[in-house]
Write an enzyme that holds these catalytic residues in place. Structure first.
Site, PDB file in Angstrom:
ATOM      1  N   LYS A  52      42.718 100.449  27.198  1.00 61.14           N
ATOM      2  CA  LYS A  52      41.538  99.981  26.460  1.00 61.14           C
ATOM      3  C   LYS A  52      40.636  99.273  27.447  1.00 61.14           C
ATOM      4  O   LYS A  52      41.101  98.764  28.470  1.00 61.14           O
ATOM      5  CB  LYS A  52      41.951  98.997  25.350  1.00 61.14           C
ATOM      6  CG  LYS A  52      40.951  98.904  24.231  1.00 61.14           C
ATOM      7  CD  LYS A  52      41.153 100.009  23.224  1.00 61.14           C
ATOM      8  CE  LYS A  52      40.202  99.933  22.077  1.00 61.14           C
ATOM      9  NZ  LYS A  52      40.608 100.849  20.999  1.00 61.14           N
TER      10      LYS A  52
HETATM   11  P1  NAD Z   1      31.558 100.031  14.977  1.00 62.97           P
HETATM   12  O1  NAD Z   1      30.986  99.192  16.031  1.00 62.97           O
HETATM   13  O2  NAD Z   1      31.012 101.396  14.754  1.00 62.97           O
HETATM   14  O3  NAD Z   1      31.571  99.260  13.574  1.00 62.97           O
HETATM   15  C1  NAD Z   1      32.103  97.975  13.426  1.00 62.97           C
HETATM   16  C2  NAD Z   1      31.695  97.445  12.055  1.00 62.97           C
HETATM   17  O4  NAD Z   1      32.326  96.167  11.851  1.00 62.97           O
HETATM   18  C3  NAD Z   1      30.202  97.237  11.892  1.00 62.97           C
HETATM   19  O5  NAD Z   1      29.804  97.580  10.579  1.00 62.97           O
HETATM   20  C4  NAD Z   1      30.053  95.732  12.112  1.00 62.97           C
HETATM   21  O6  NAD Z   1      28.897  95.188  11.493  1.00 62.97           O
HETATM   22  C5  NAD Z   1      31.317  95.231  11.440  1.00 62.97           C
HETATM   23  N1  NAD Z   1      31.675  93.859  11.874  1.00 62.97           N
HETATM   24  C6  NAD Z   1      31.635  93.354  13.127  1.00 62.97           C
HETATM   25  N2  NAD Z   1      31.980  92.062  13.111  1.00 62.97           N
HETATM   26  C7  NAD Z   1      32.242  91.741  11.832  1.00 62.97           C
HETATM   27  C8  NAD Z   1      32.642  90.554  11.161  1.00 62.97           C
HETATM   28  N3  NAD Z   1      32.864  89.419  11.841  1.00 62.97           N
HETATM   29  N4  NAD Z   1      32.817  90.596   9.818  1.00 62.97           N
HETATM   30  C9  NAD Z   1      32.624  91.730   9.129  1.00 62.97           C
HETATM   31  N5  NAD Z   1      32.238  92.891   9.702  1.00 62.97           N
HETATM   32  C10 NAD Z   1      32.055  92.898  11.026  1.00 62.97           C
HETATM   33  O7  NAD Z   1      33.143 100.128  15.327  1.00 62.97           O
HETATM   34  P2  NAD Z   1      34.180 101.241  14.851  1.00 62.97           P
HETATM   35  O8  NAD Z   1      34.270 102.251  15.917  1.00 62.97           O
HETATM   36  O9  NAD Z   1      33.903 101.655  13.449  1.00 62.97           O
HETATM   37  O10 NAD Z   1      35.536 100.404  14.913  1.00 62.97           O
HETATM   38  C11 NAD Z   1      35.971  99.569  13.849  1.00 62.97           C
HETATM   39  C12 NAD Z   1      37.460  99.286  14.004  1.00 62.97           C
HETATM   40  O11 NAD Z   1      38.172 100.523  14.035  1.00 62.97           O
HETATM   41  C13 NAD Z   1      37.847  98.570  15.298  1.00 62.97           C
HETATM   42  O12 NAD Z   1      38.981  97.767  15.059  1.00 62.97           O
HETATM   43  C14 NAD Z   1      38.227  99.712  16.222  1.00 62.97           C
HETATM   44  O13 NAD Z   1      39.073  99.307  17.290  1.00 62.97           O
HETATM   45  C15 NAD Z   1      38.937 100.623  15.240  1.00 62.97           C
HETATM   46  N6  NAD Z   1      39.045 102.028  15.627  1.00 62.97           N
HETATM   47  C16 NAD Z   1      37.939 102.767  15.915  1.00 62.97           C
HETATM   48  C17 NAD Z   1      38.084 104.112  16.247  1.00 62.97           C
HETATM   49  C18 NAD Z   1      36.917 105.008  16.511  1.00 62.97           C
HETATM   50  O14 NAD Z   1      37.117 106.226  16.640  1.00 62.97           O
HETATM   51  N7  NAD Z   1      35.697 104.522  16.573  1.00 62.97           N
HETATM   52  C19 NAD Z   1      39.369 104.689  16.286  1.00 62.97           C
HETATM   53  C20 NAD Z   1      40.471 103.908  15.969  1.00 62.97           C
HETATM   54  C21 NAD Z   1      40.285 102.580  15.626  1.00 62.97           C
END
Ligand code: NAD
Length: 431
Positions: free
Chosen positions: A117
């Site tokens: 990561k």
């Molecule tokens: P992103 O940046 O696209 O979205 C993150 C979202 O979380 C946004 O809507 C943001 O406003 C919200 N957020 C941020 N801080 C916040 C807070 N304090 N309170 C409430 N909401 C908050 O990110 P993503 O890619 O959707 O990732 C989200 C989660 O999923 C993370 O934990 C990431 O590690 C995990 N994840 C993502 C992927 C992927 O393919 N993108 C794969 C596996 C896991």
């Protein structure tokens, strides 16, 4: 540059150390499966921790120093693999935890990757596209040979997207030499389809979350058509989960992001909400719902709750407040171990992160294969393969949990650790 956005304060004032949480989860599963002490020791720390401070010219002519991380946890099963996060709170321990979860996620999904990561400690919302491009390119340059298509392959995560991955790929391609340029596209996954990405990658994590929910509903004899759900985070994972689940007839009744929370018991249209977010950057002030507090959000009655924002959002208080039947962890590490105990005691089923959100890395693997073979698979092929793999993992975890009388997180980690331990046993420790 845009103005600093309002941040919603979370209630979990005393945030736990994420790496300690990850170690606690791993130790619990290691104990349950009697993991060899040698393998447990190897996995207790990442192989490599890279920290680089690099300068970037800002639009106003000033120079700013950025701190970037890349942690490579383990590569016994294949090249290091894992996302890149742009966030103001990125830290070494956070990245270490996320890297270790990638090792277990890939082992559980049976894809030939290890775990890594990375991240840069800054708020991407405060920067223009041209600054973001320069930050990404300079970070890629600083990482140098520490990434590579057969060595360590980044992907999008919080604060990064397909465009970020294309900048990274282009920078890498331009330093490897002309002859190899087109042979290294798979140095990153999660690219735009036009620049070598896979169809279905962008929605893959949300799609995988929904496959888990479908399987759980089938097991429980629960109808998704007409049920309700809430989602925390409406970025890549949250918005695709909401959109796909809505298509099955489920109703989104509450949602929140970094700027606020909203609810509507009559249902929120996920497509319209996404348009609103694309225009304004947040779910706040969406006209088809009323504004609520974070506290209210955790008290909303909904059959399924999908945390899809950041880690450690569900503490004991949140676990006591939730009125749902199922928590499916779209986010990595959203639940504190003590909070998970509360959920399980209350009869709320938890589908853990390394299983629930593995759809993203599974389709990243398909993208990597397509790039290596100069192929472009049809959307149906990607979707079919993903569905079969998610269902297989679901069945394996369920069987493991039943046979060994353990919860699903222990079962997921246990399966992953057993697979890794078998390889160490066969290969031994060099020299
Ligand atoms: P992103 O940046 O696209 O979205 C993150 C979202 O979380 C946004 O809507 C943001 O406003 C919200 N957020 C941020 N801080 C916040 C807070 N304090 N309170 C409430 N909401 C908050 O990110 P993503 O890619 O959707 O990732 C989200 C989660 O999923 C993370 O934990 C990431 O590690 C995990 N994840 C993502 C992927 C992927 O393919 N993108 C794969 C596996 C896991």
């Amino acid at each position: 540059m845009s103005a600093a956005p309002k941040i919603v304060e979370t209630k979990l004032a005393e945030r736990a150390n994420l790496y300690e949480v990850a170690l606690r989860q791993t130790h619990k599963a290691a104990k349950a499966i009697n993991l060899s002490p040698e393998v447990a020791t190897i996995l207790s720390q990442p192989k490599n921790e890279i920290i680089t401070n690099f300068p970037v010219k800002m639009d106003d002519g000033s120079t700013r120093l950025f701190k970037g991380y890349r942690v490579q946890h383990n590569n016994i099963l294949g090249p290091y693999k894992g996302g890149l996060r742009y966030h103001e709170e990125a830290s070494l321990d956070e990245v270490k935890a996320l890297a270790s979860w990638m090792t277990y996620k890939c082992a559980l999904a049976e894809i030939p990757f290890g775990g890594a990561k990375g991240g840069i400690k800054f708020n991407p919302r405060l920067h223009s596209q041209s600054e973001l491009q320069r930050i990404t390119r300079r970070f890629t340059h600083a990482l140098g040979a520490n990434i590579g298509p057969e060595w360590d392959i980044p992907a999008p995560d919080v604060g990064t997207n397909a465009q970020t991955m294309v900048w990274l790929m282009d920078t890498y391609m331009n330093v490897v030499g002309m002859n190899d340029k087109n042979a290294v596209k798979h140095v990153v996954t999660g690219k735009t389809v036009t620049s070598g990405g896979s169809l279905g990658r962008e929605s893959a994590t949300g799609q995988g979350v929904v496959h888990c929910i479908i399987e759980w509903a089938r097991d429980q004899g629960f109808r998704l058509d007409g049920c309700t759900f809430s989602v925390q985070g409406f970025g890549n994972v949250g918005s695709h989960t909401a959109r796909i689940l809505s298509k099955l007839g489920a109703s989104l009744v509450a949602v929140g992001d970094y700027r606020g929370y909203i609810s509507n018991p009559e249902g929120i249209n996920a497509h319209k909400l996404l348009e609103h977010v694309q225009k304004t950057g947040s779910v706040a002030e969406y006209r088809g719902a009323k504004s609520i507090t974070r506290d209210d959000f955790f008290h909303v009655e909904a059959d399924v709750f999908v945390p899809a924002a950041l880690e450690l959002e569900i503490g004991v208080e949140e676990a006591k407040a939730l009125r749902c039947k199922l928590v499916v962890e779209g986010a990595n590490g959203p639940t504190l171990p003590e909070a998970e105990d509360v959920l399980l005691e209350r009869g709320i089923h938890v589908i853990p992160d390394i299983m629930a959100n593995s759809g993203g890395v599974v389709v990243s693997y398909y993208e990597w294969l397509q790039n290596k073979r100069s192929e472009q698979w049809e959307a149906e092929e990607v979707e079919d393969r993903l569905e079969r793999r998610m269902k297989r993992t679901y069945e394996q975890v369920k069987t493991f949990a039943e046979n060994r009388s353990v919860d699903w997180r222990v079962a997921s980690y246990g399966l992953a650790l057993e697979r890794i331990a078998r390889v160490y046993e066969e290969r031994g420790i060099f020299p």
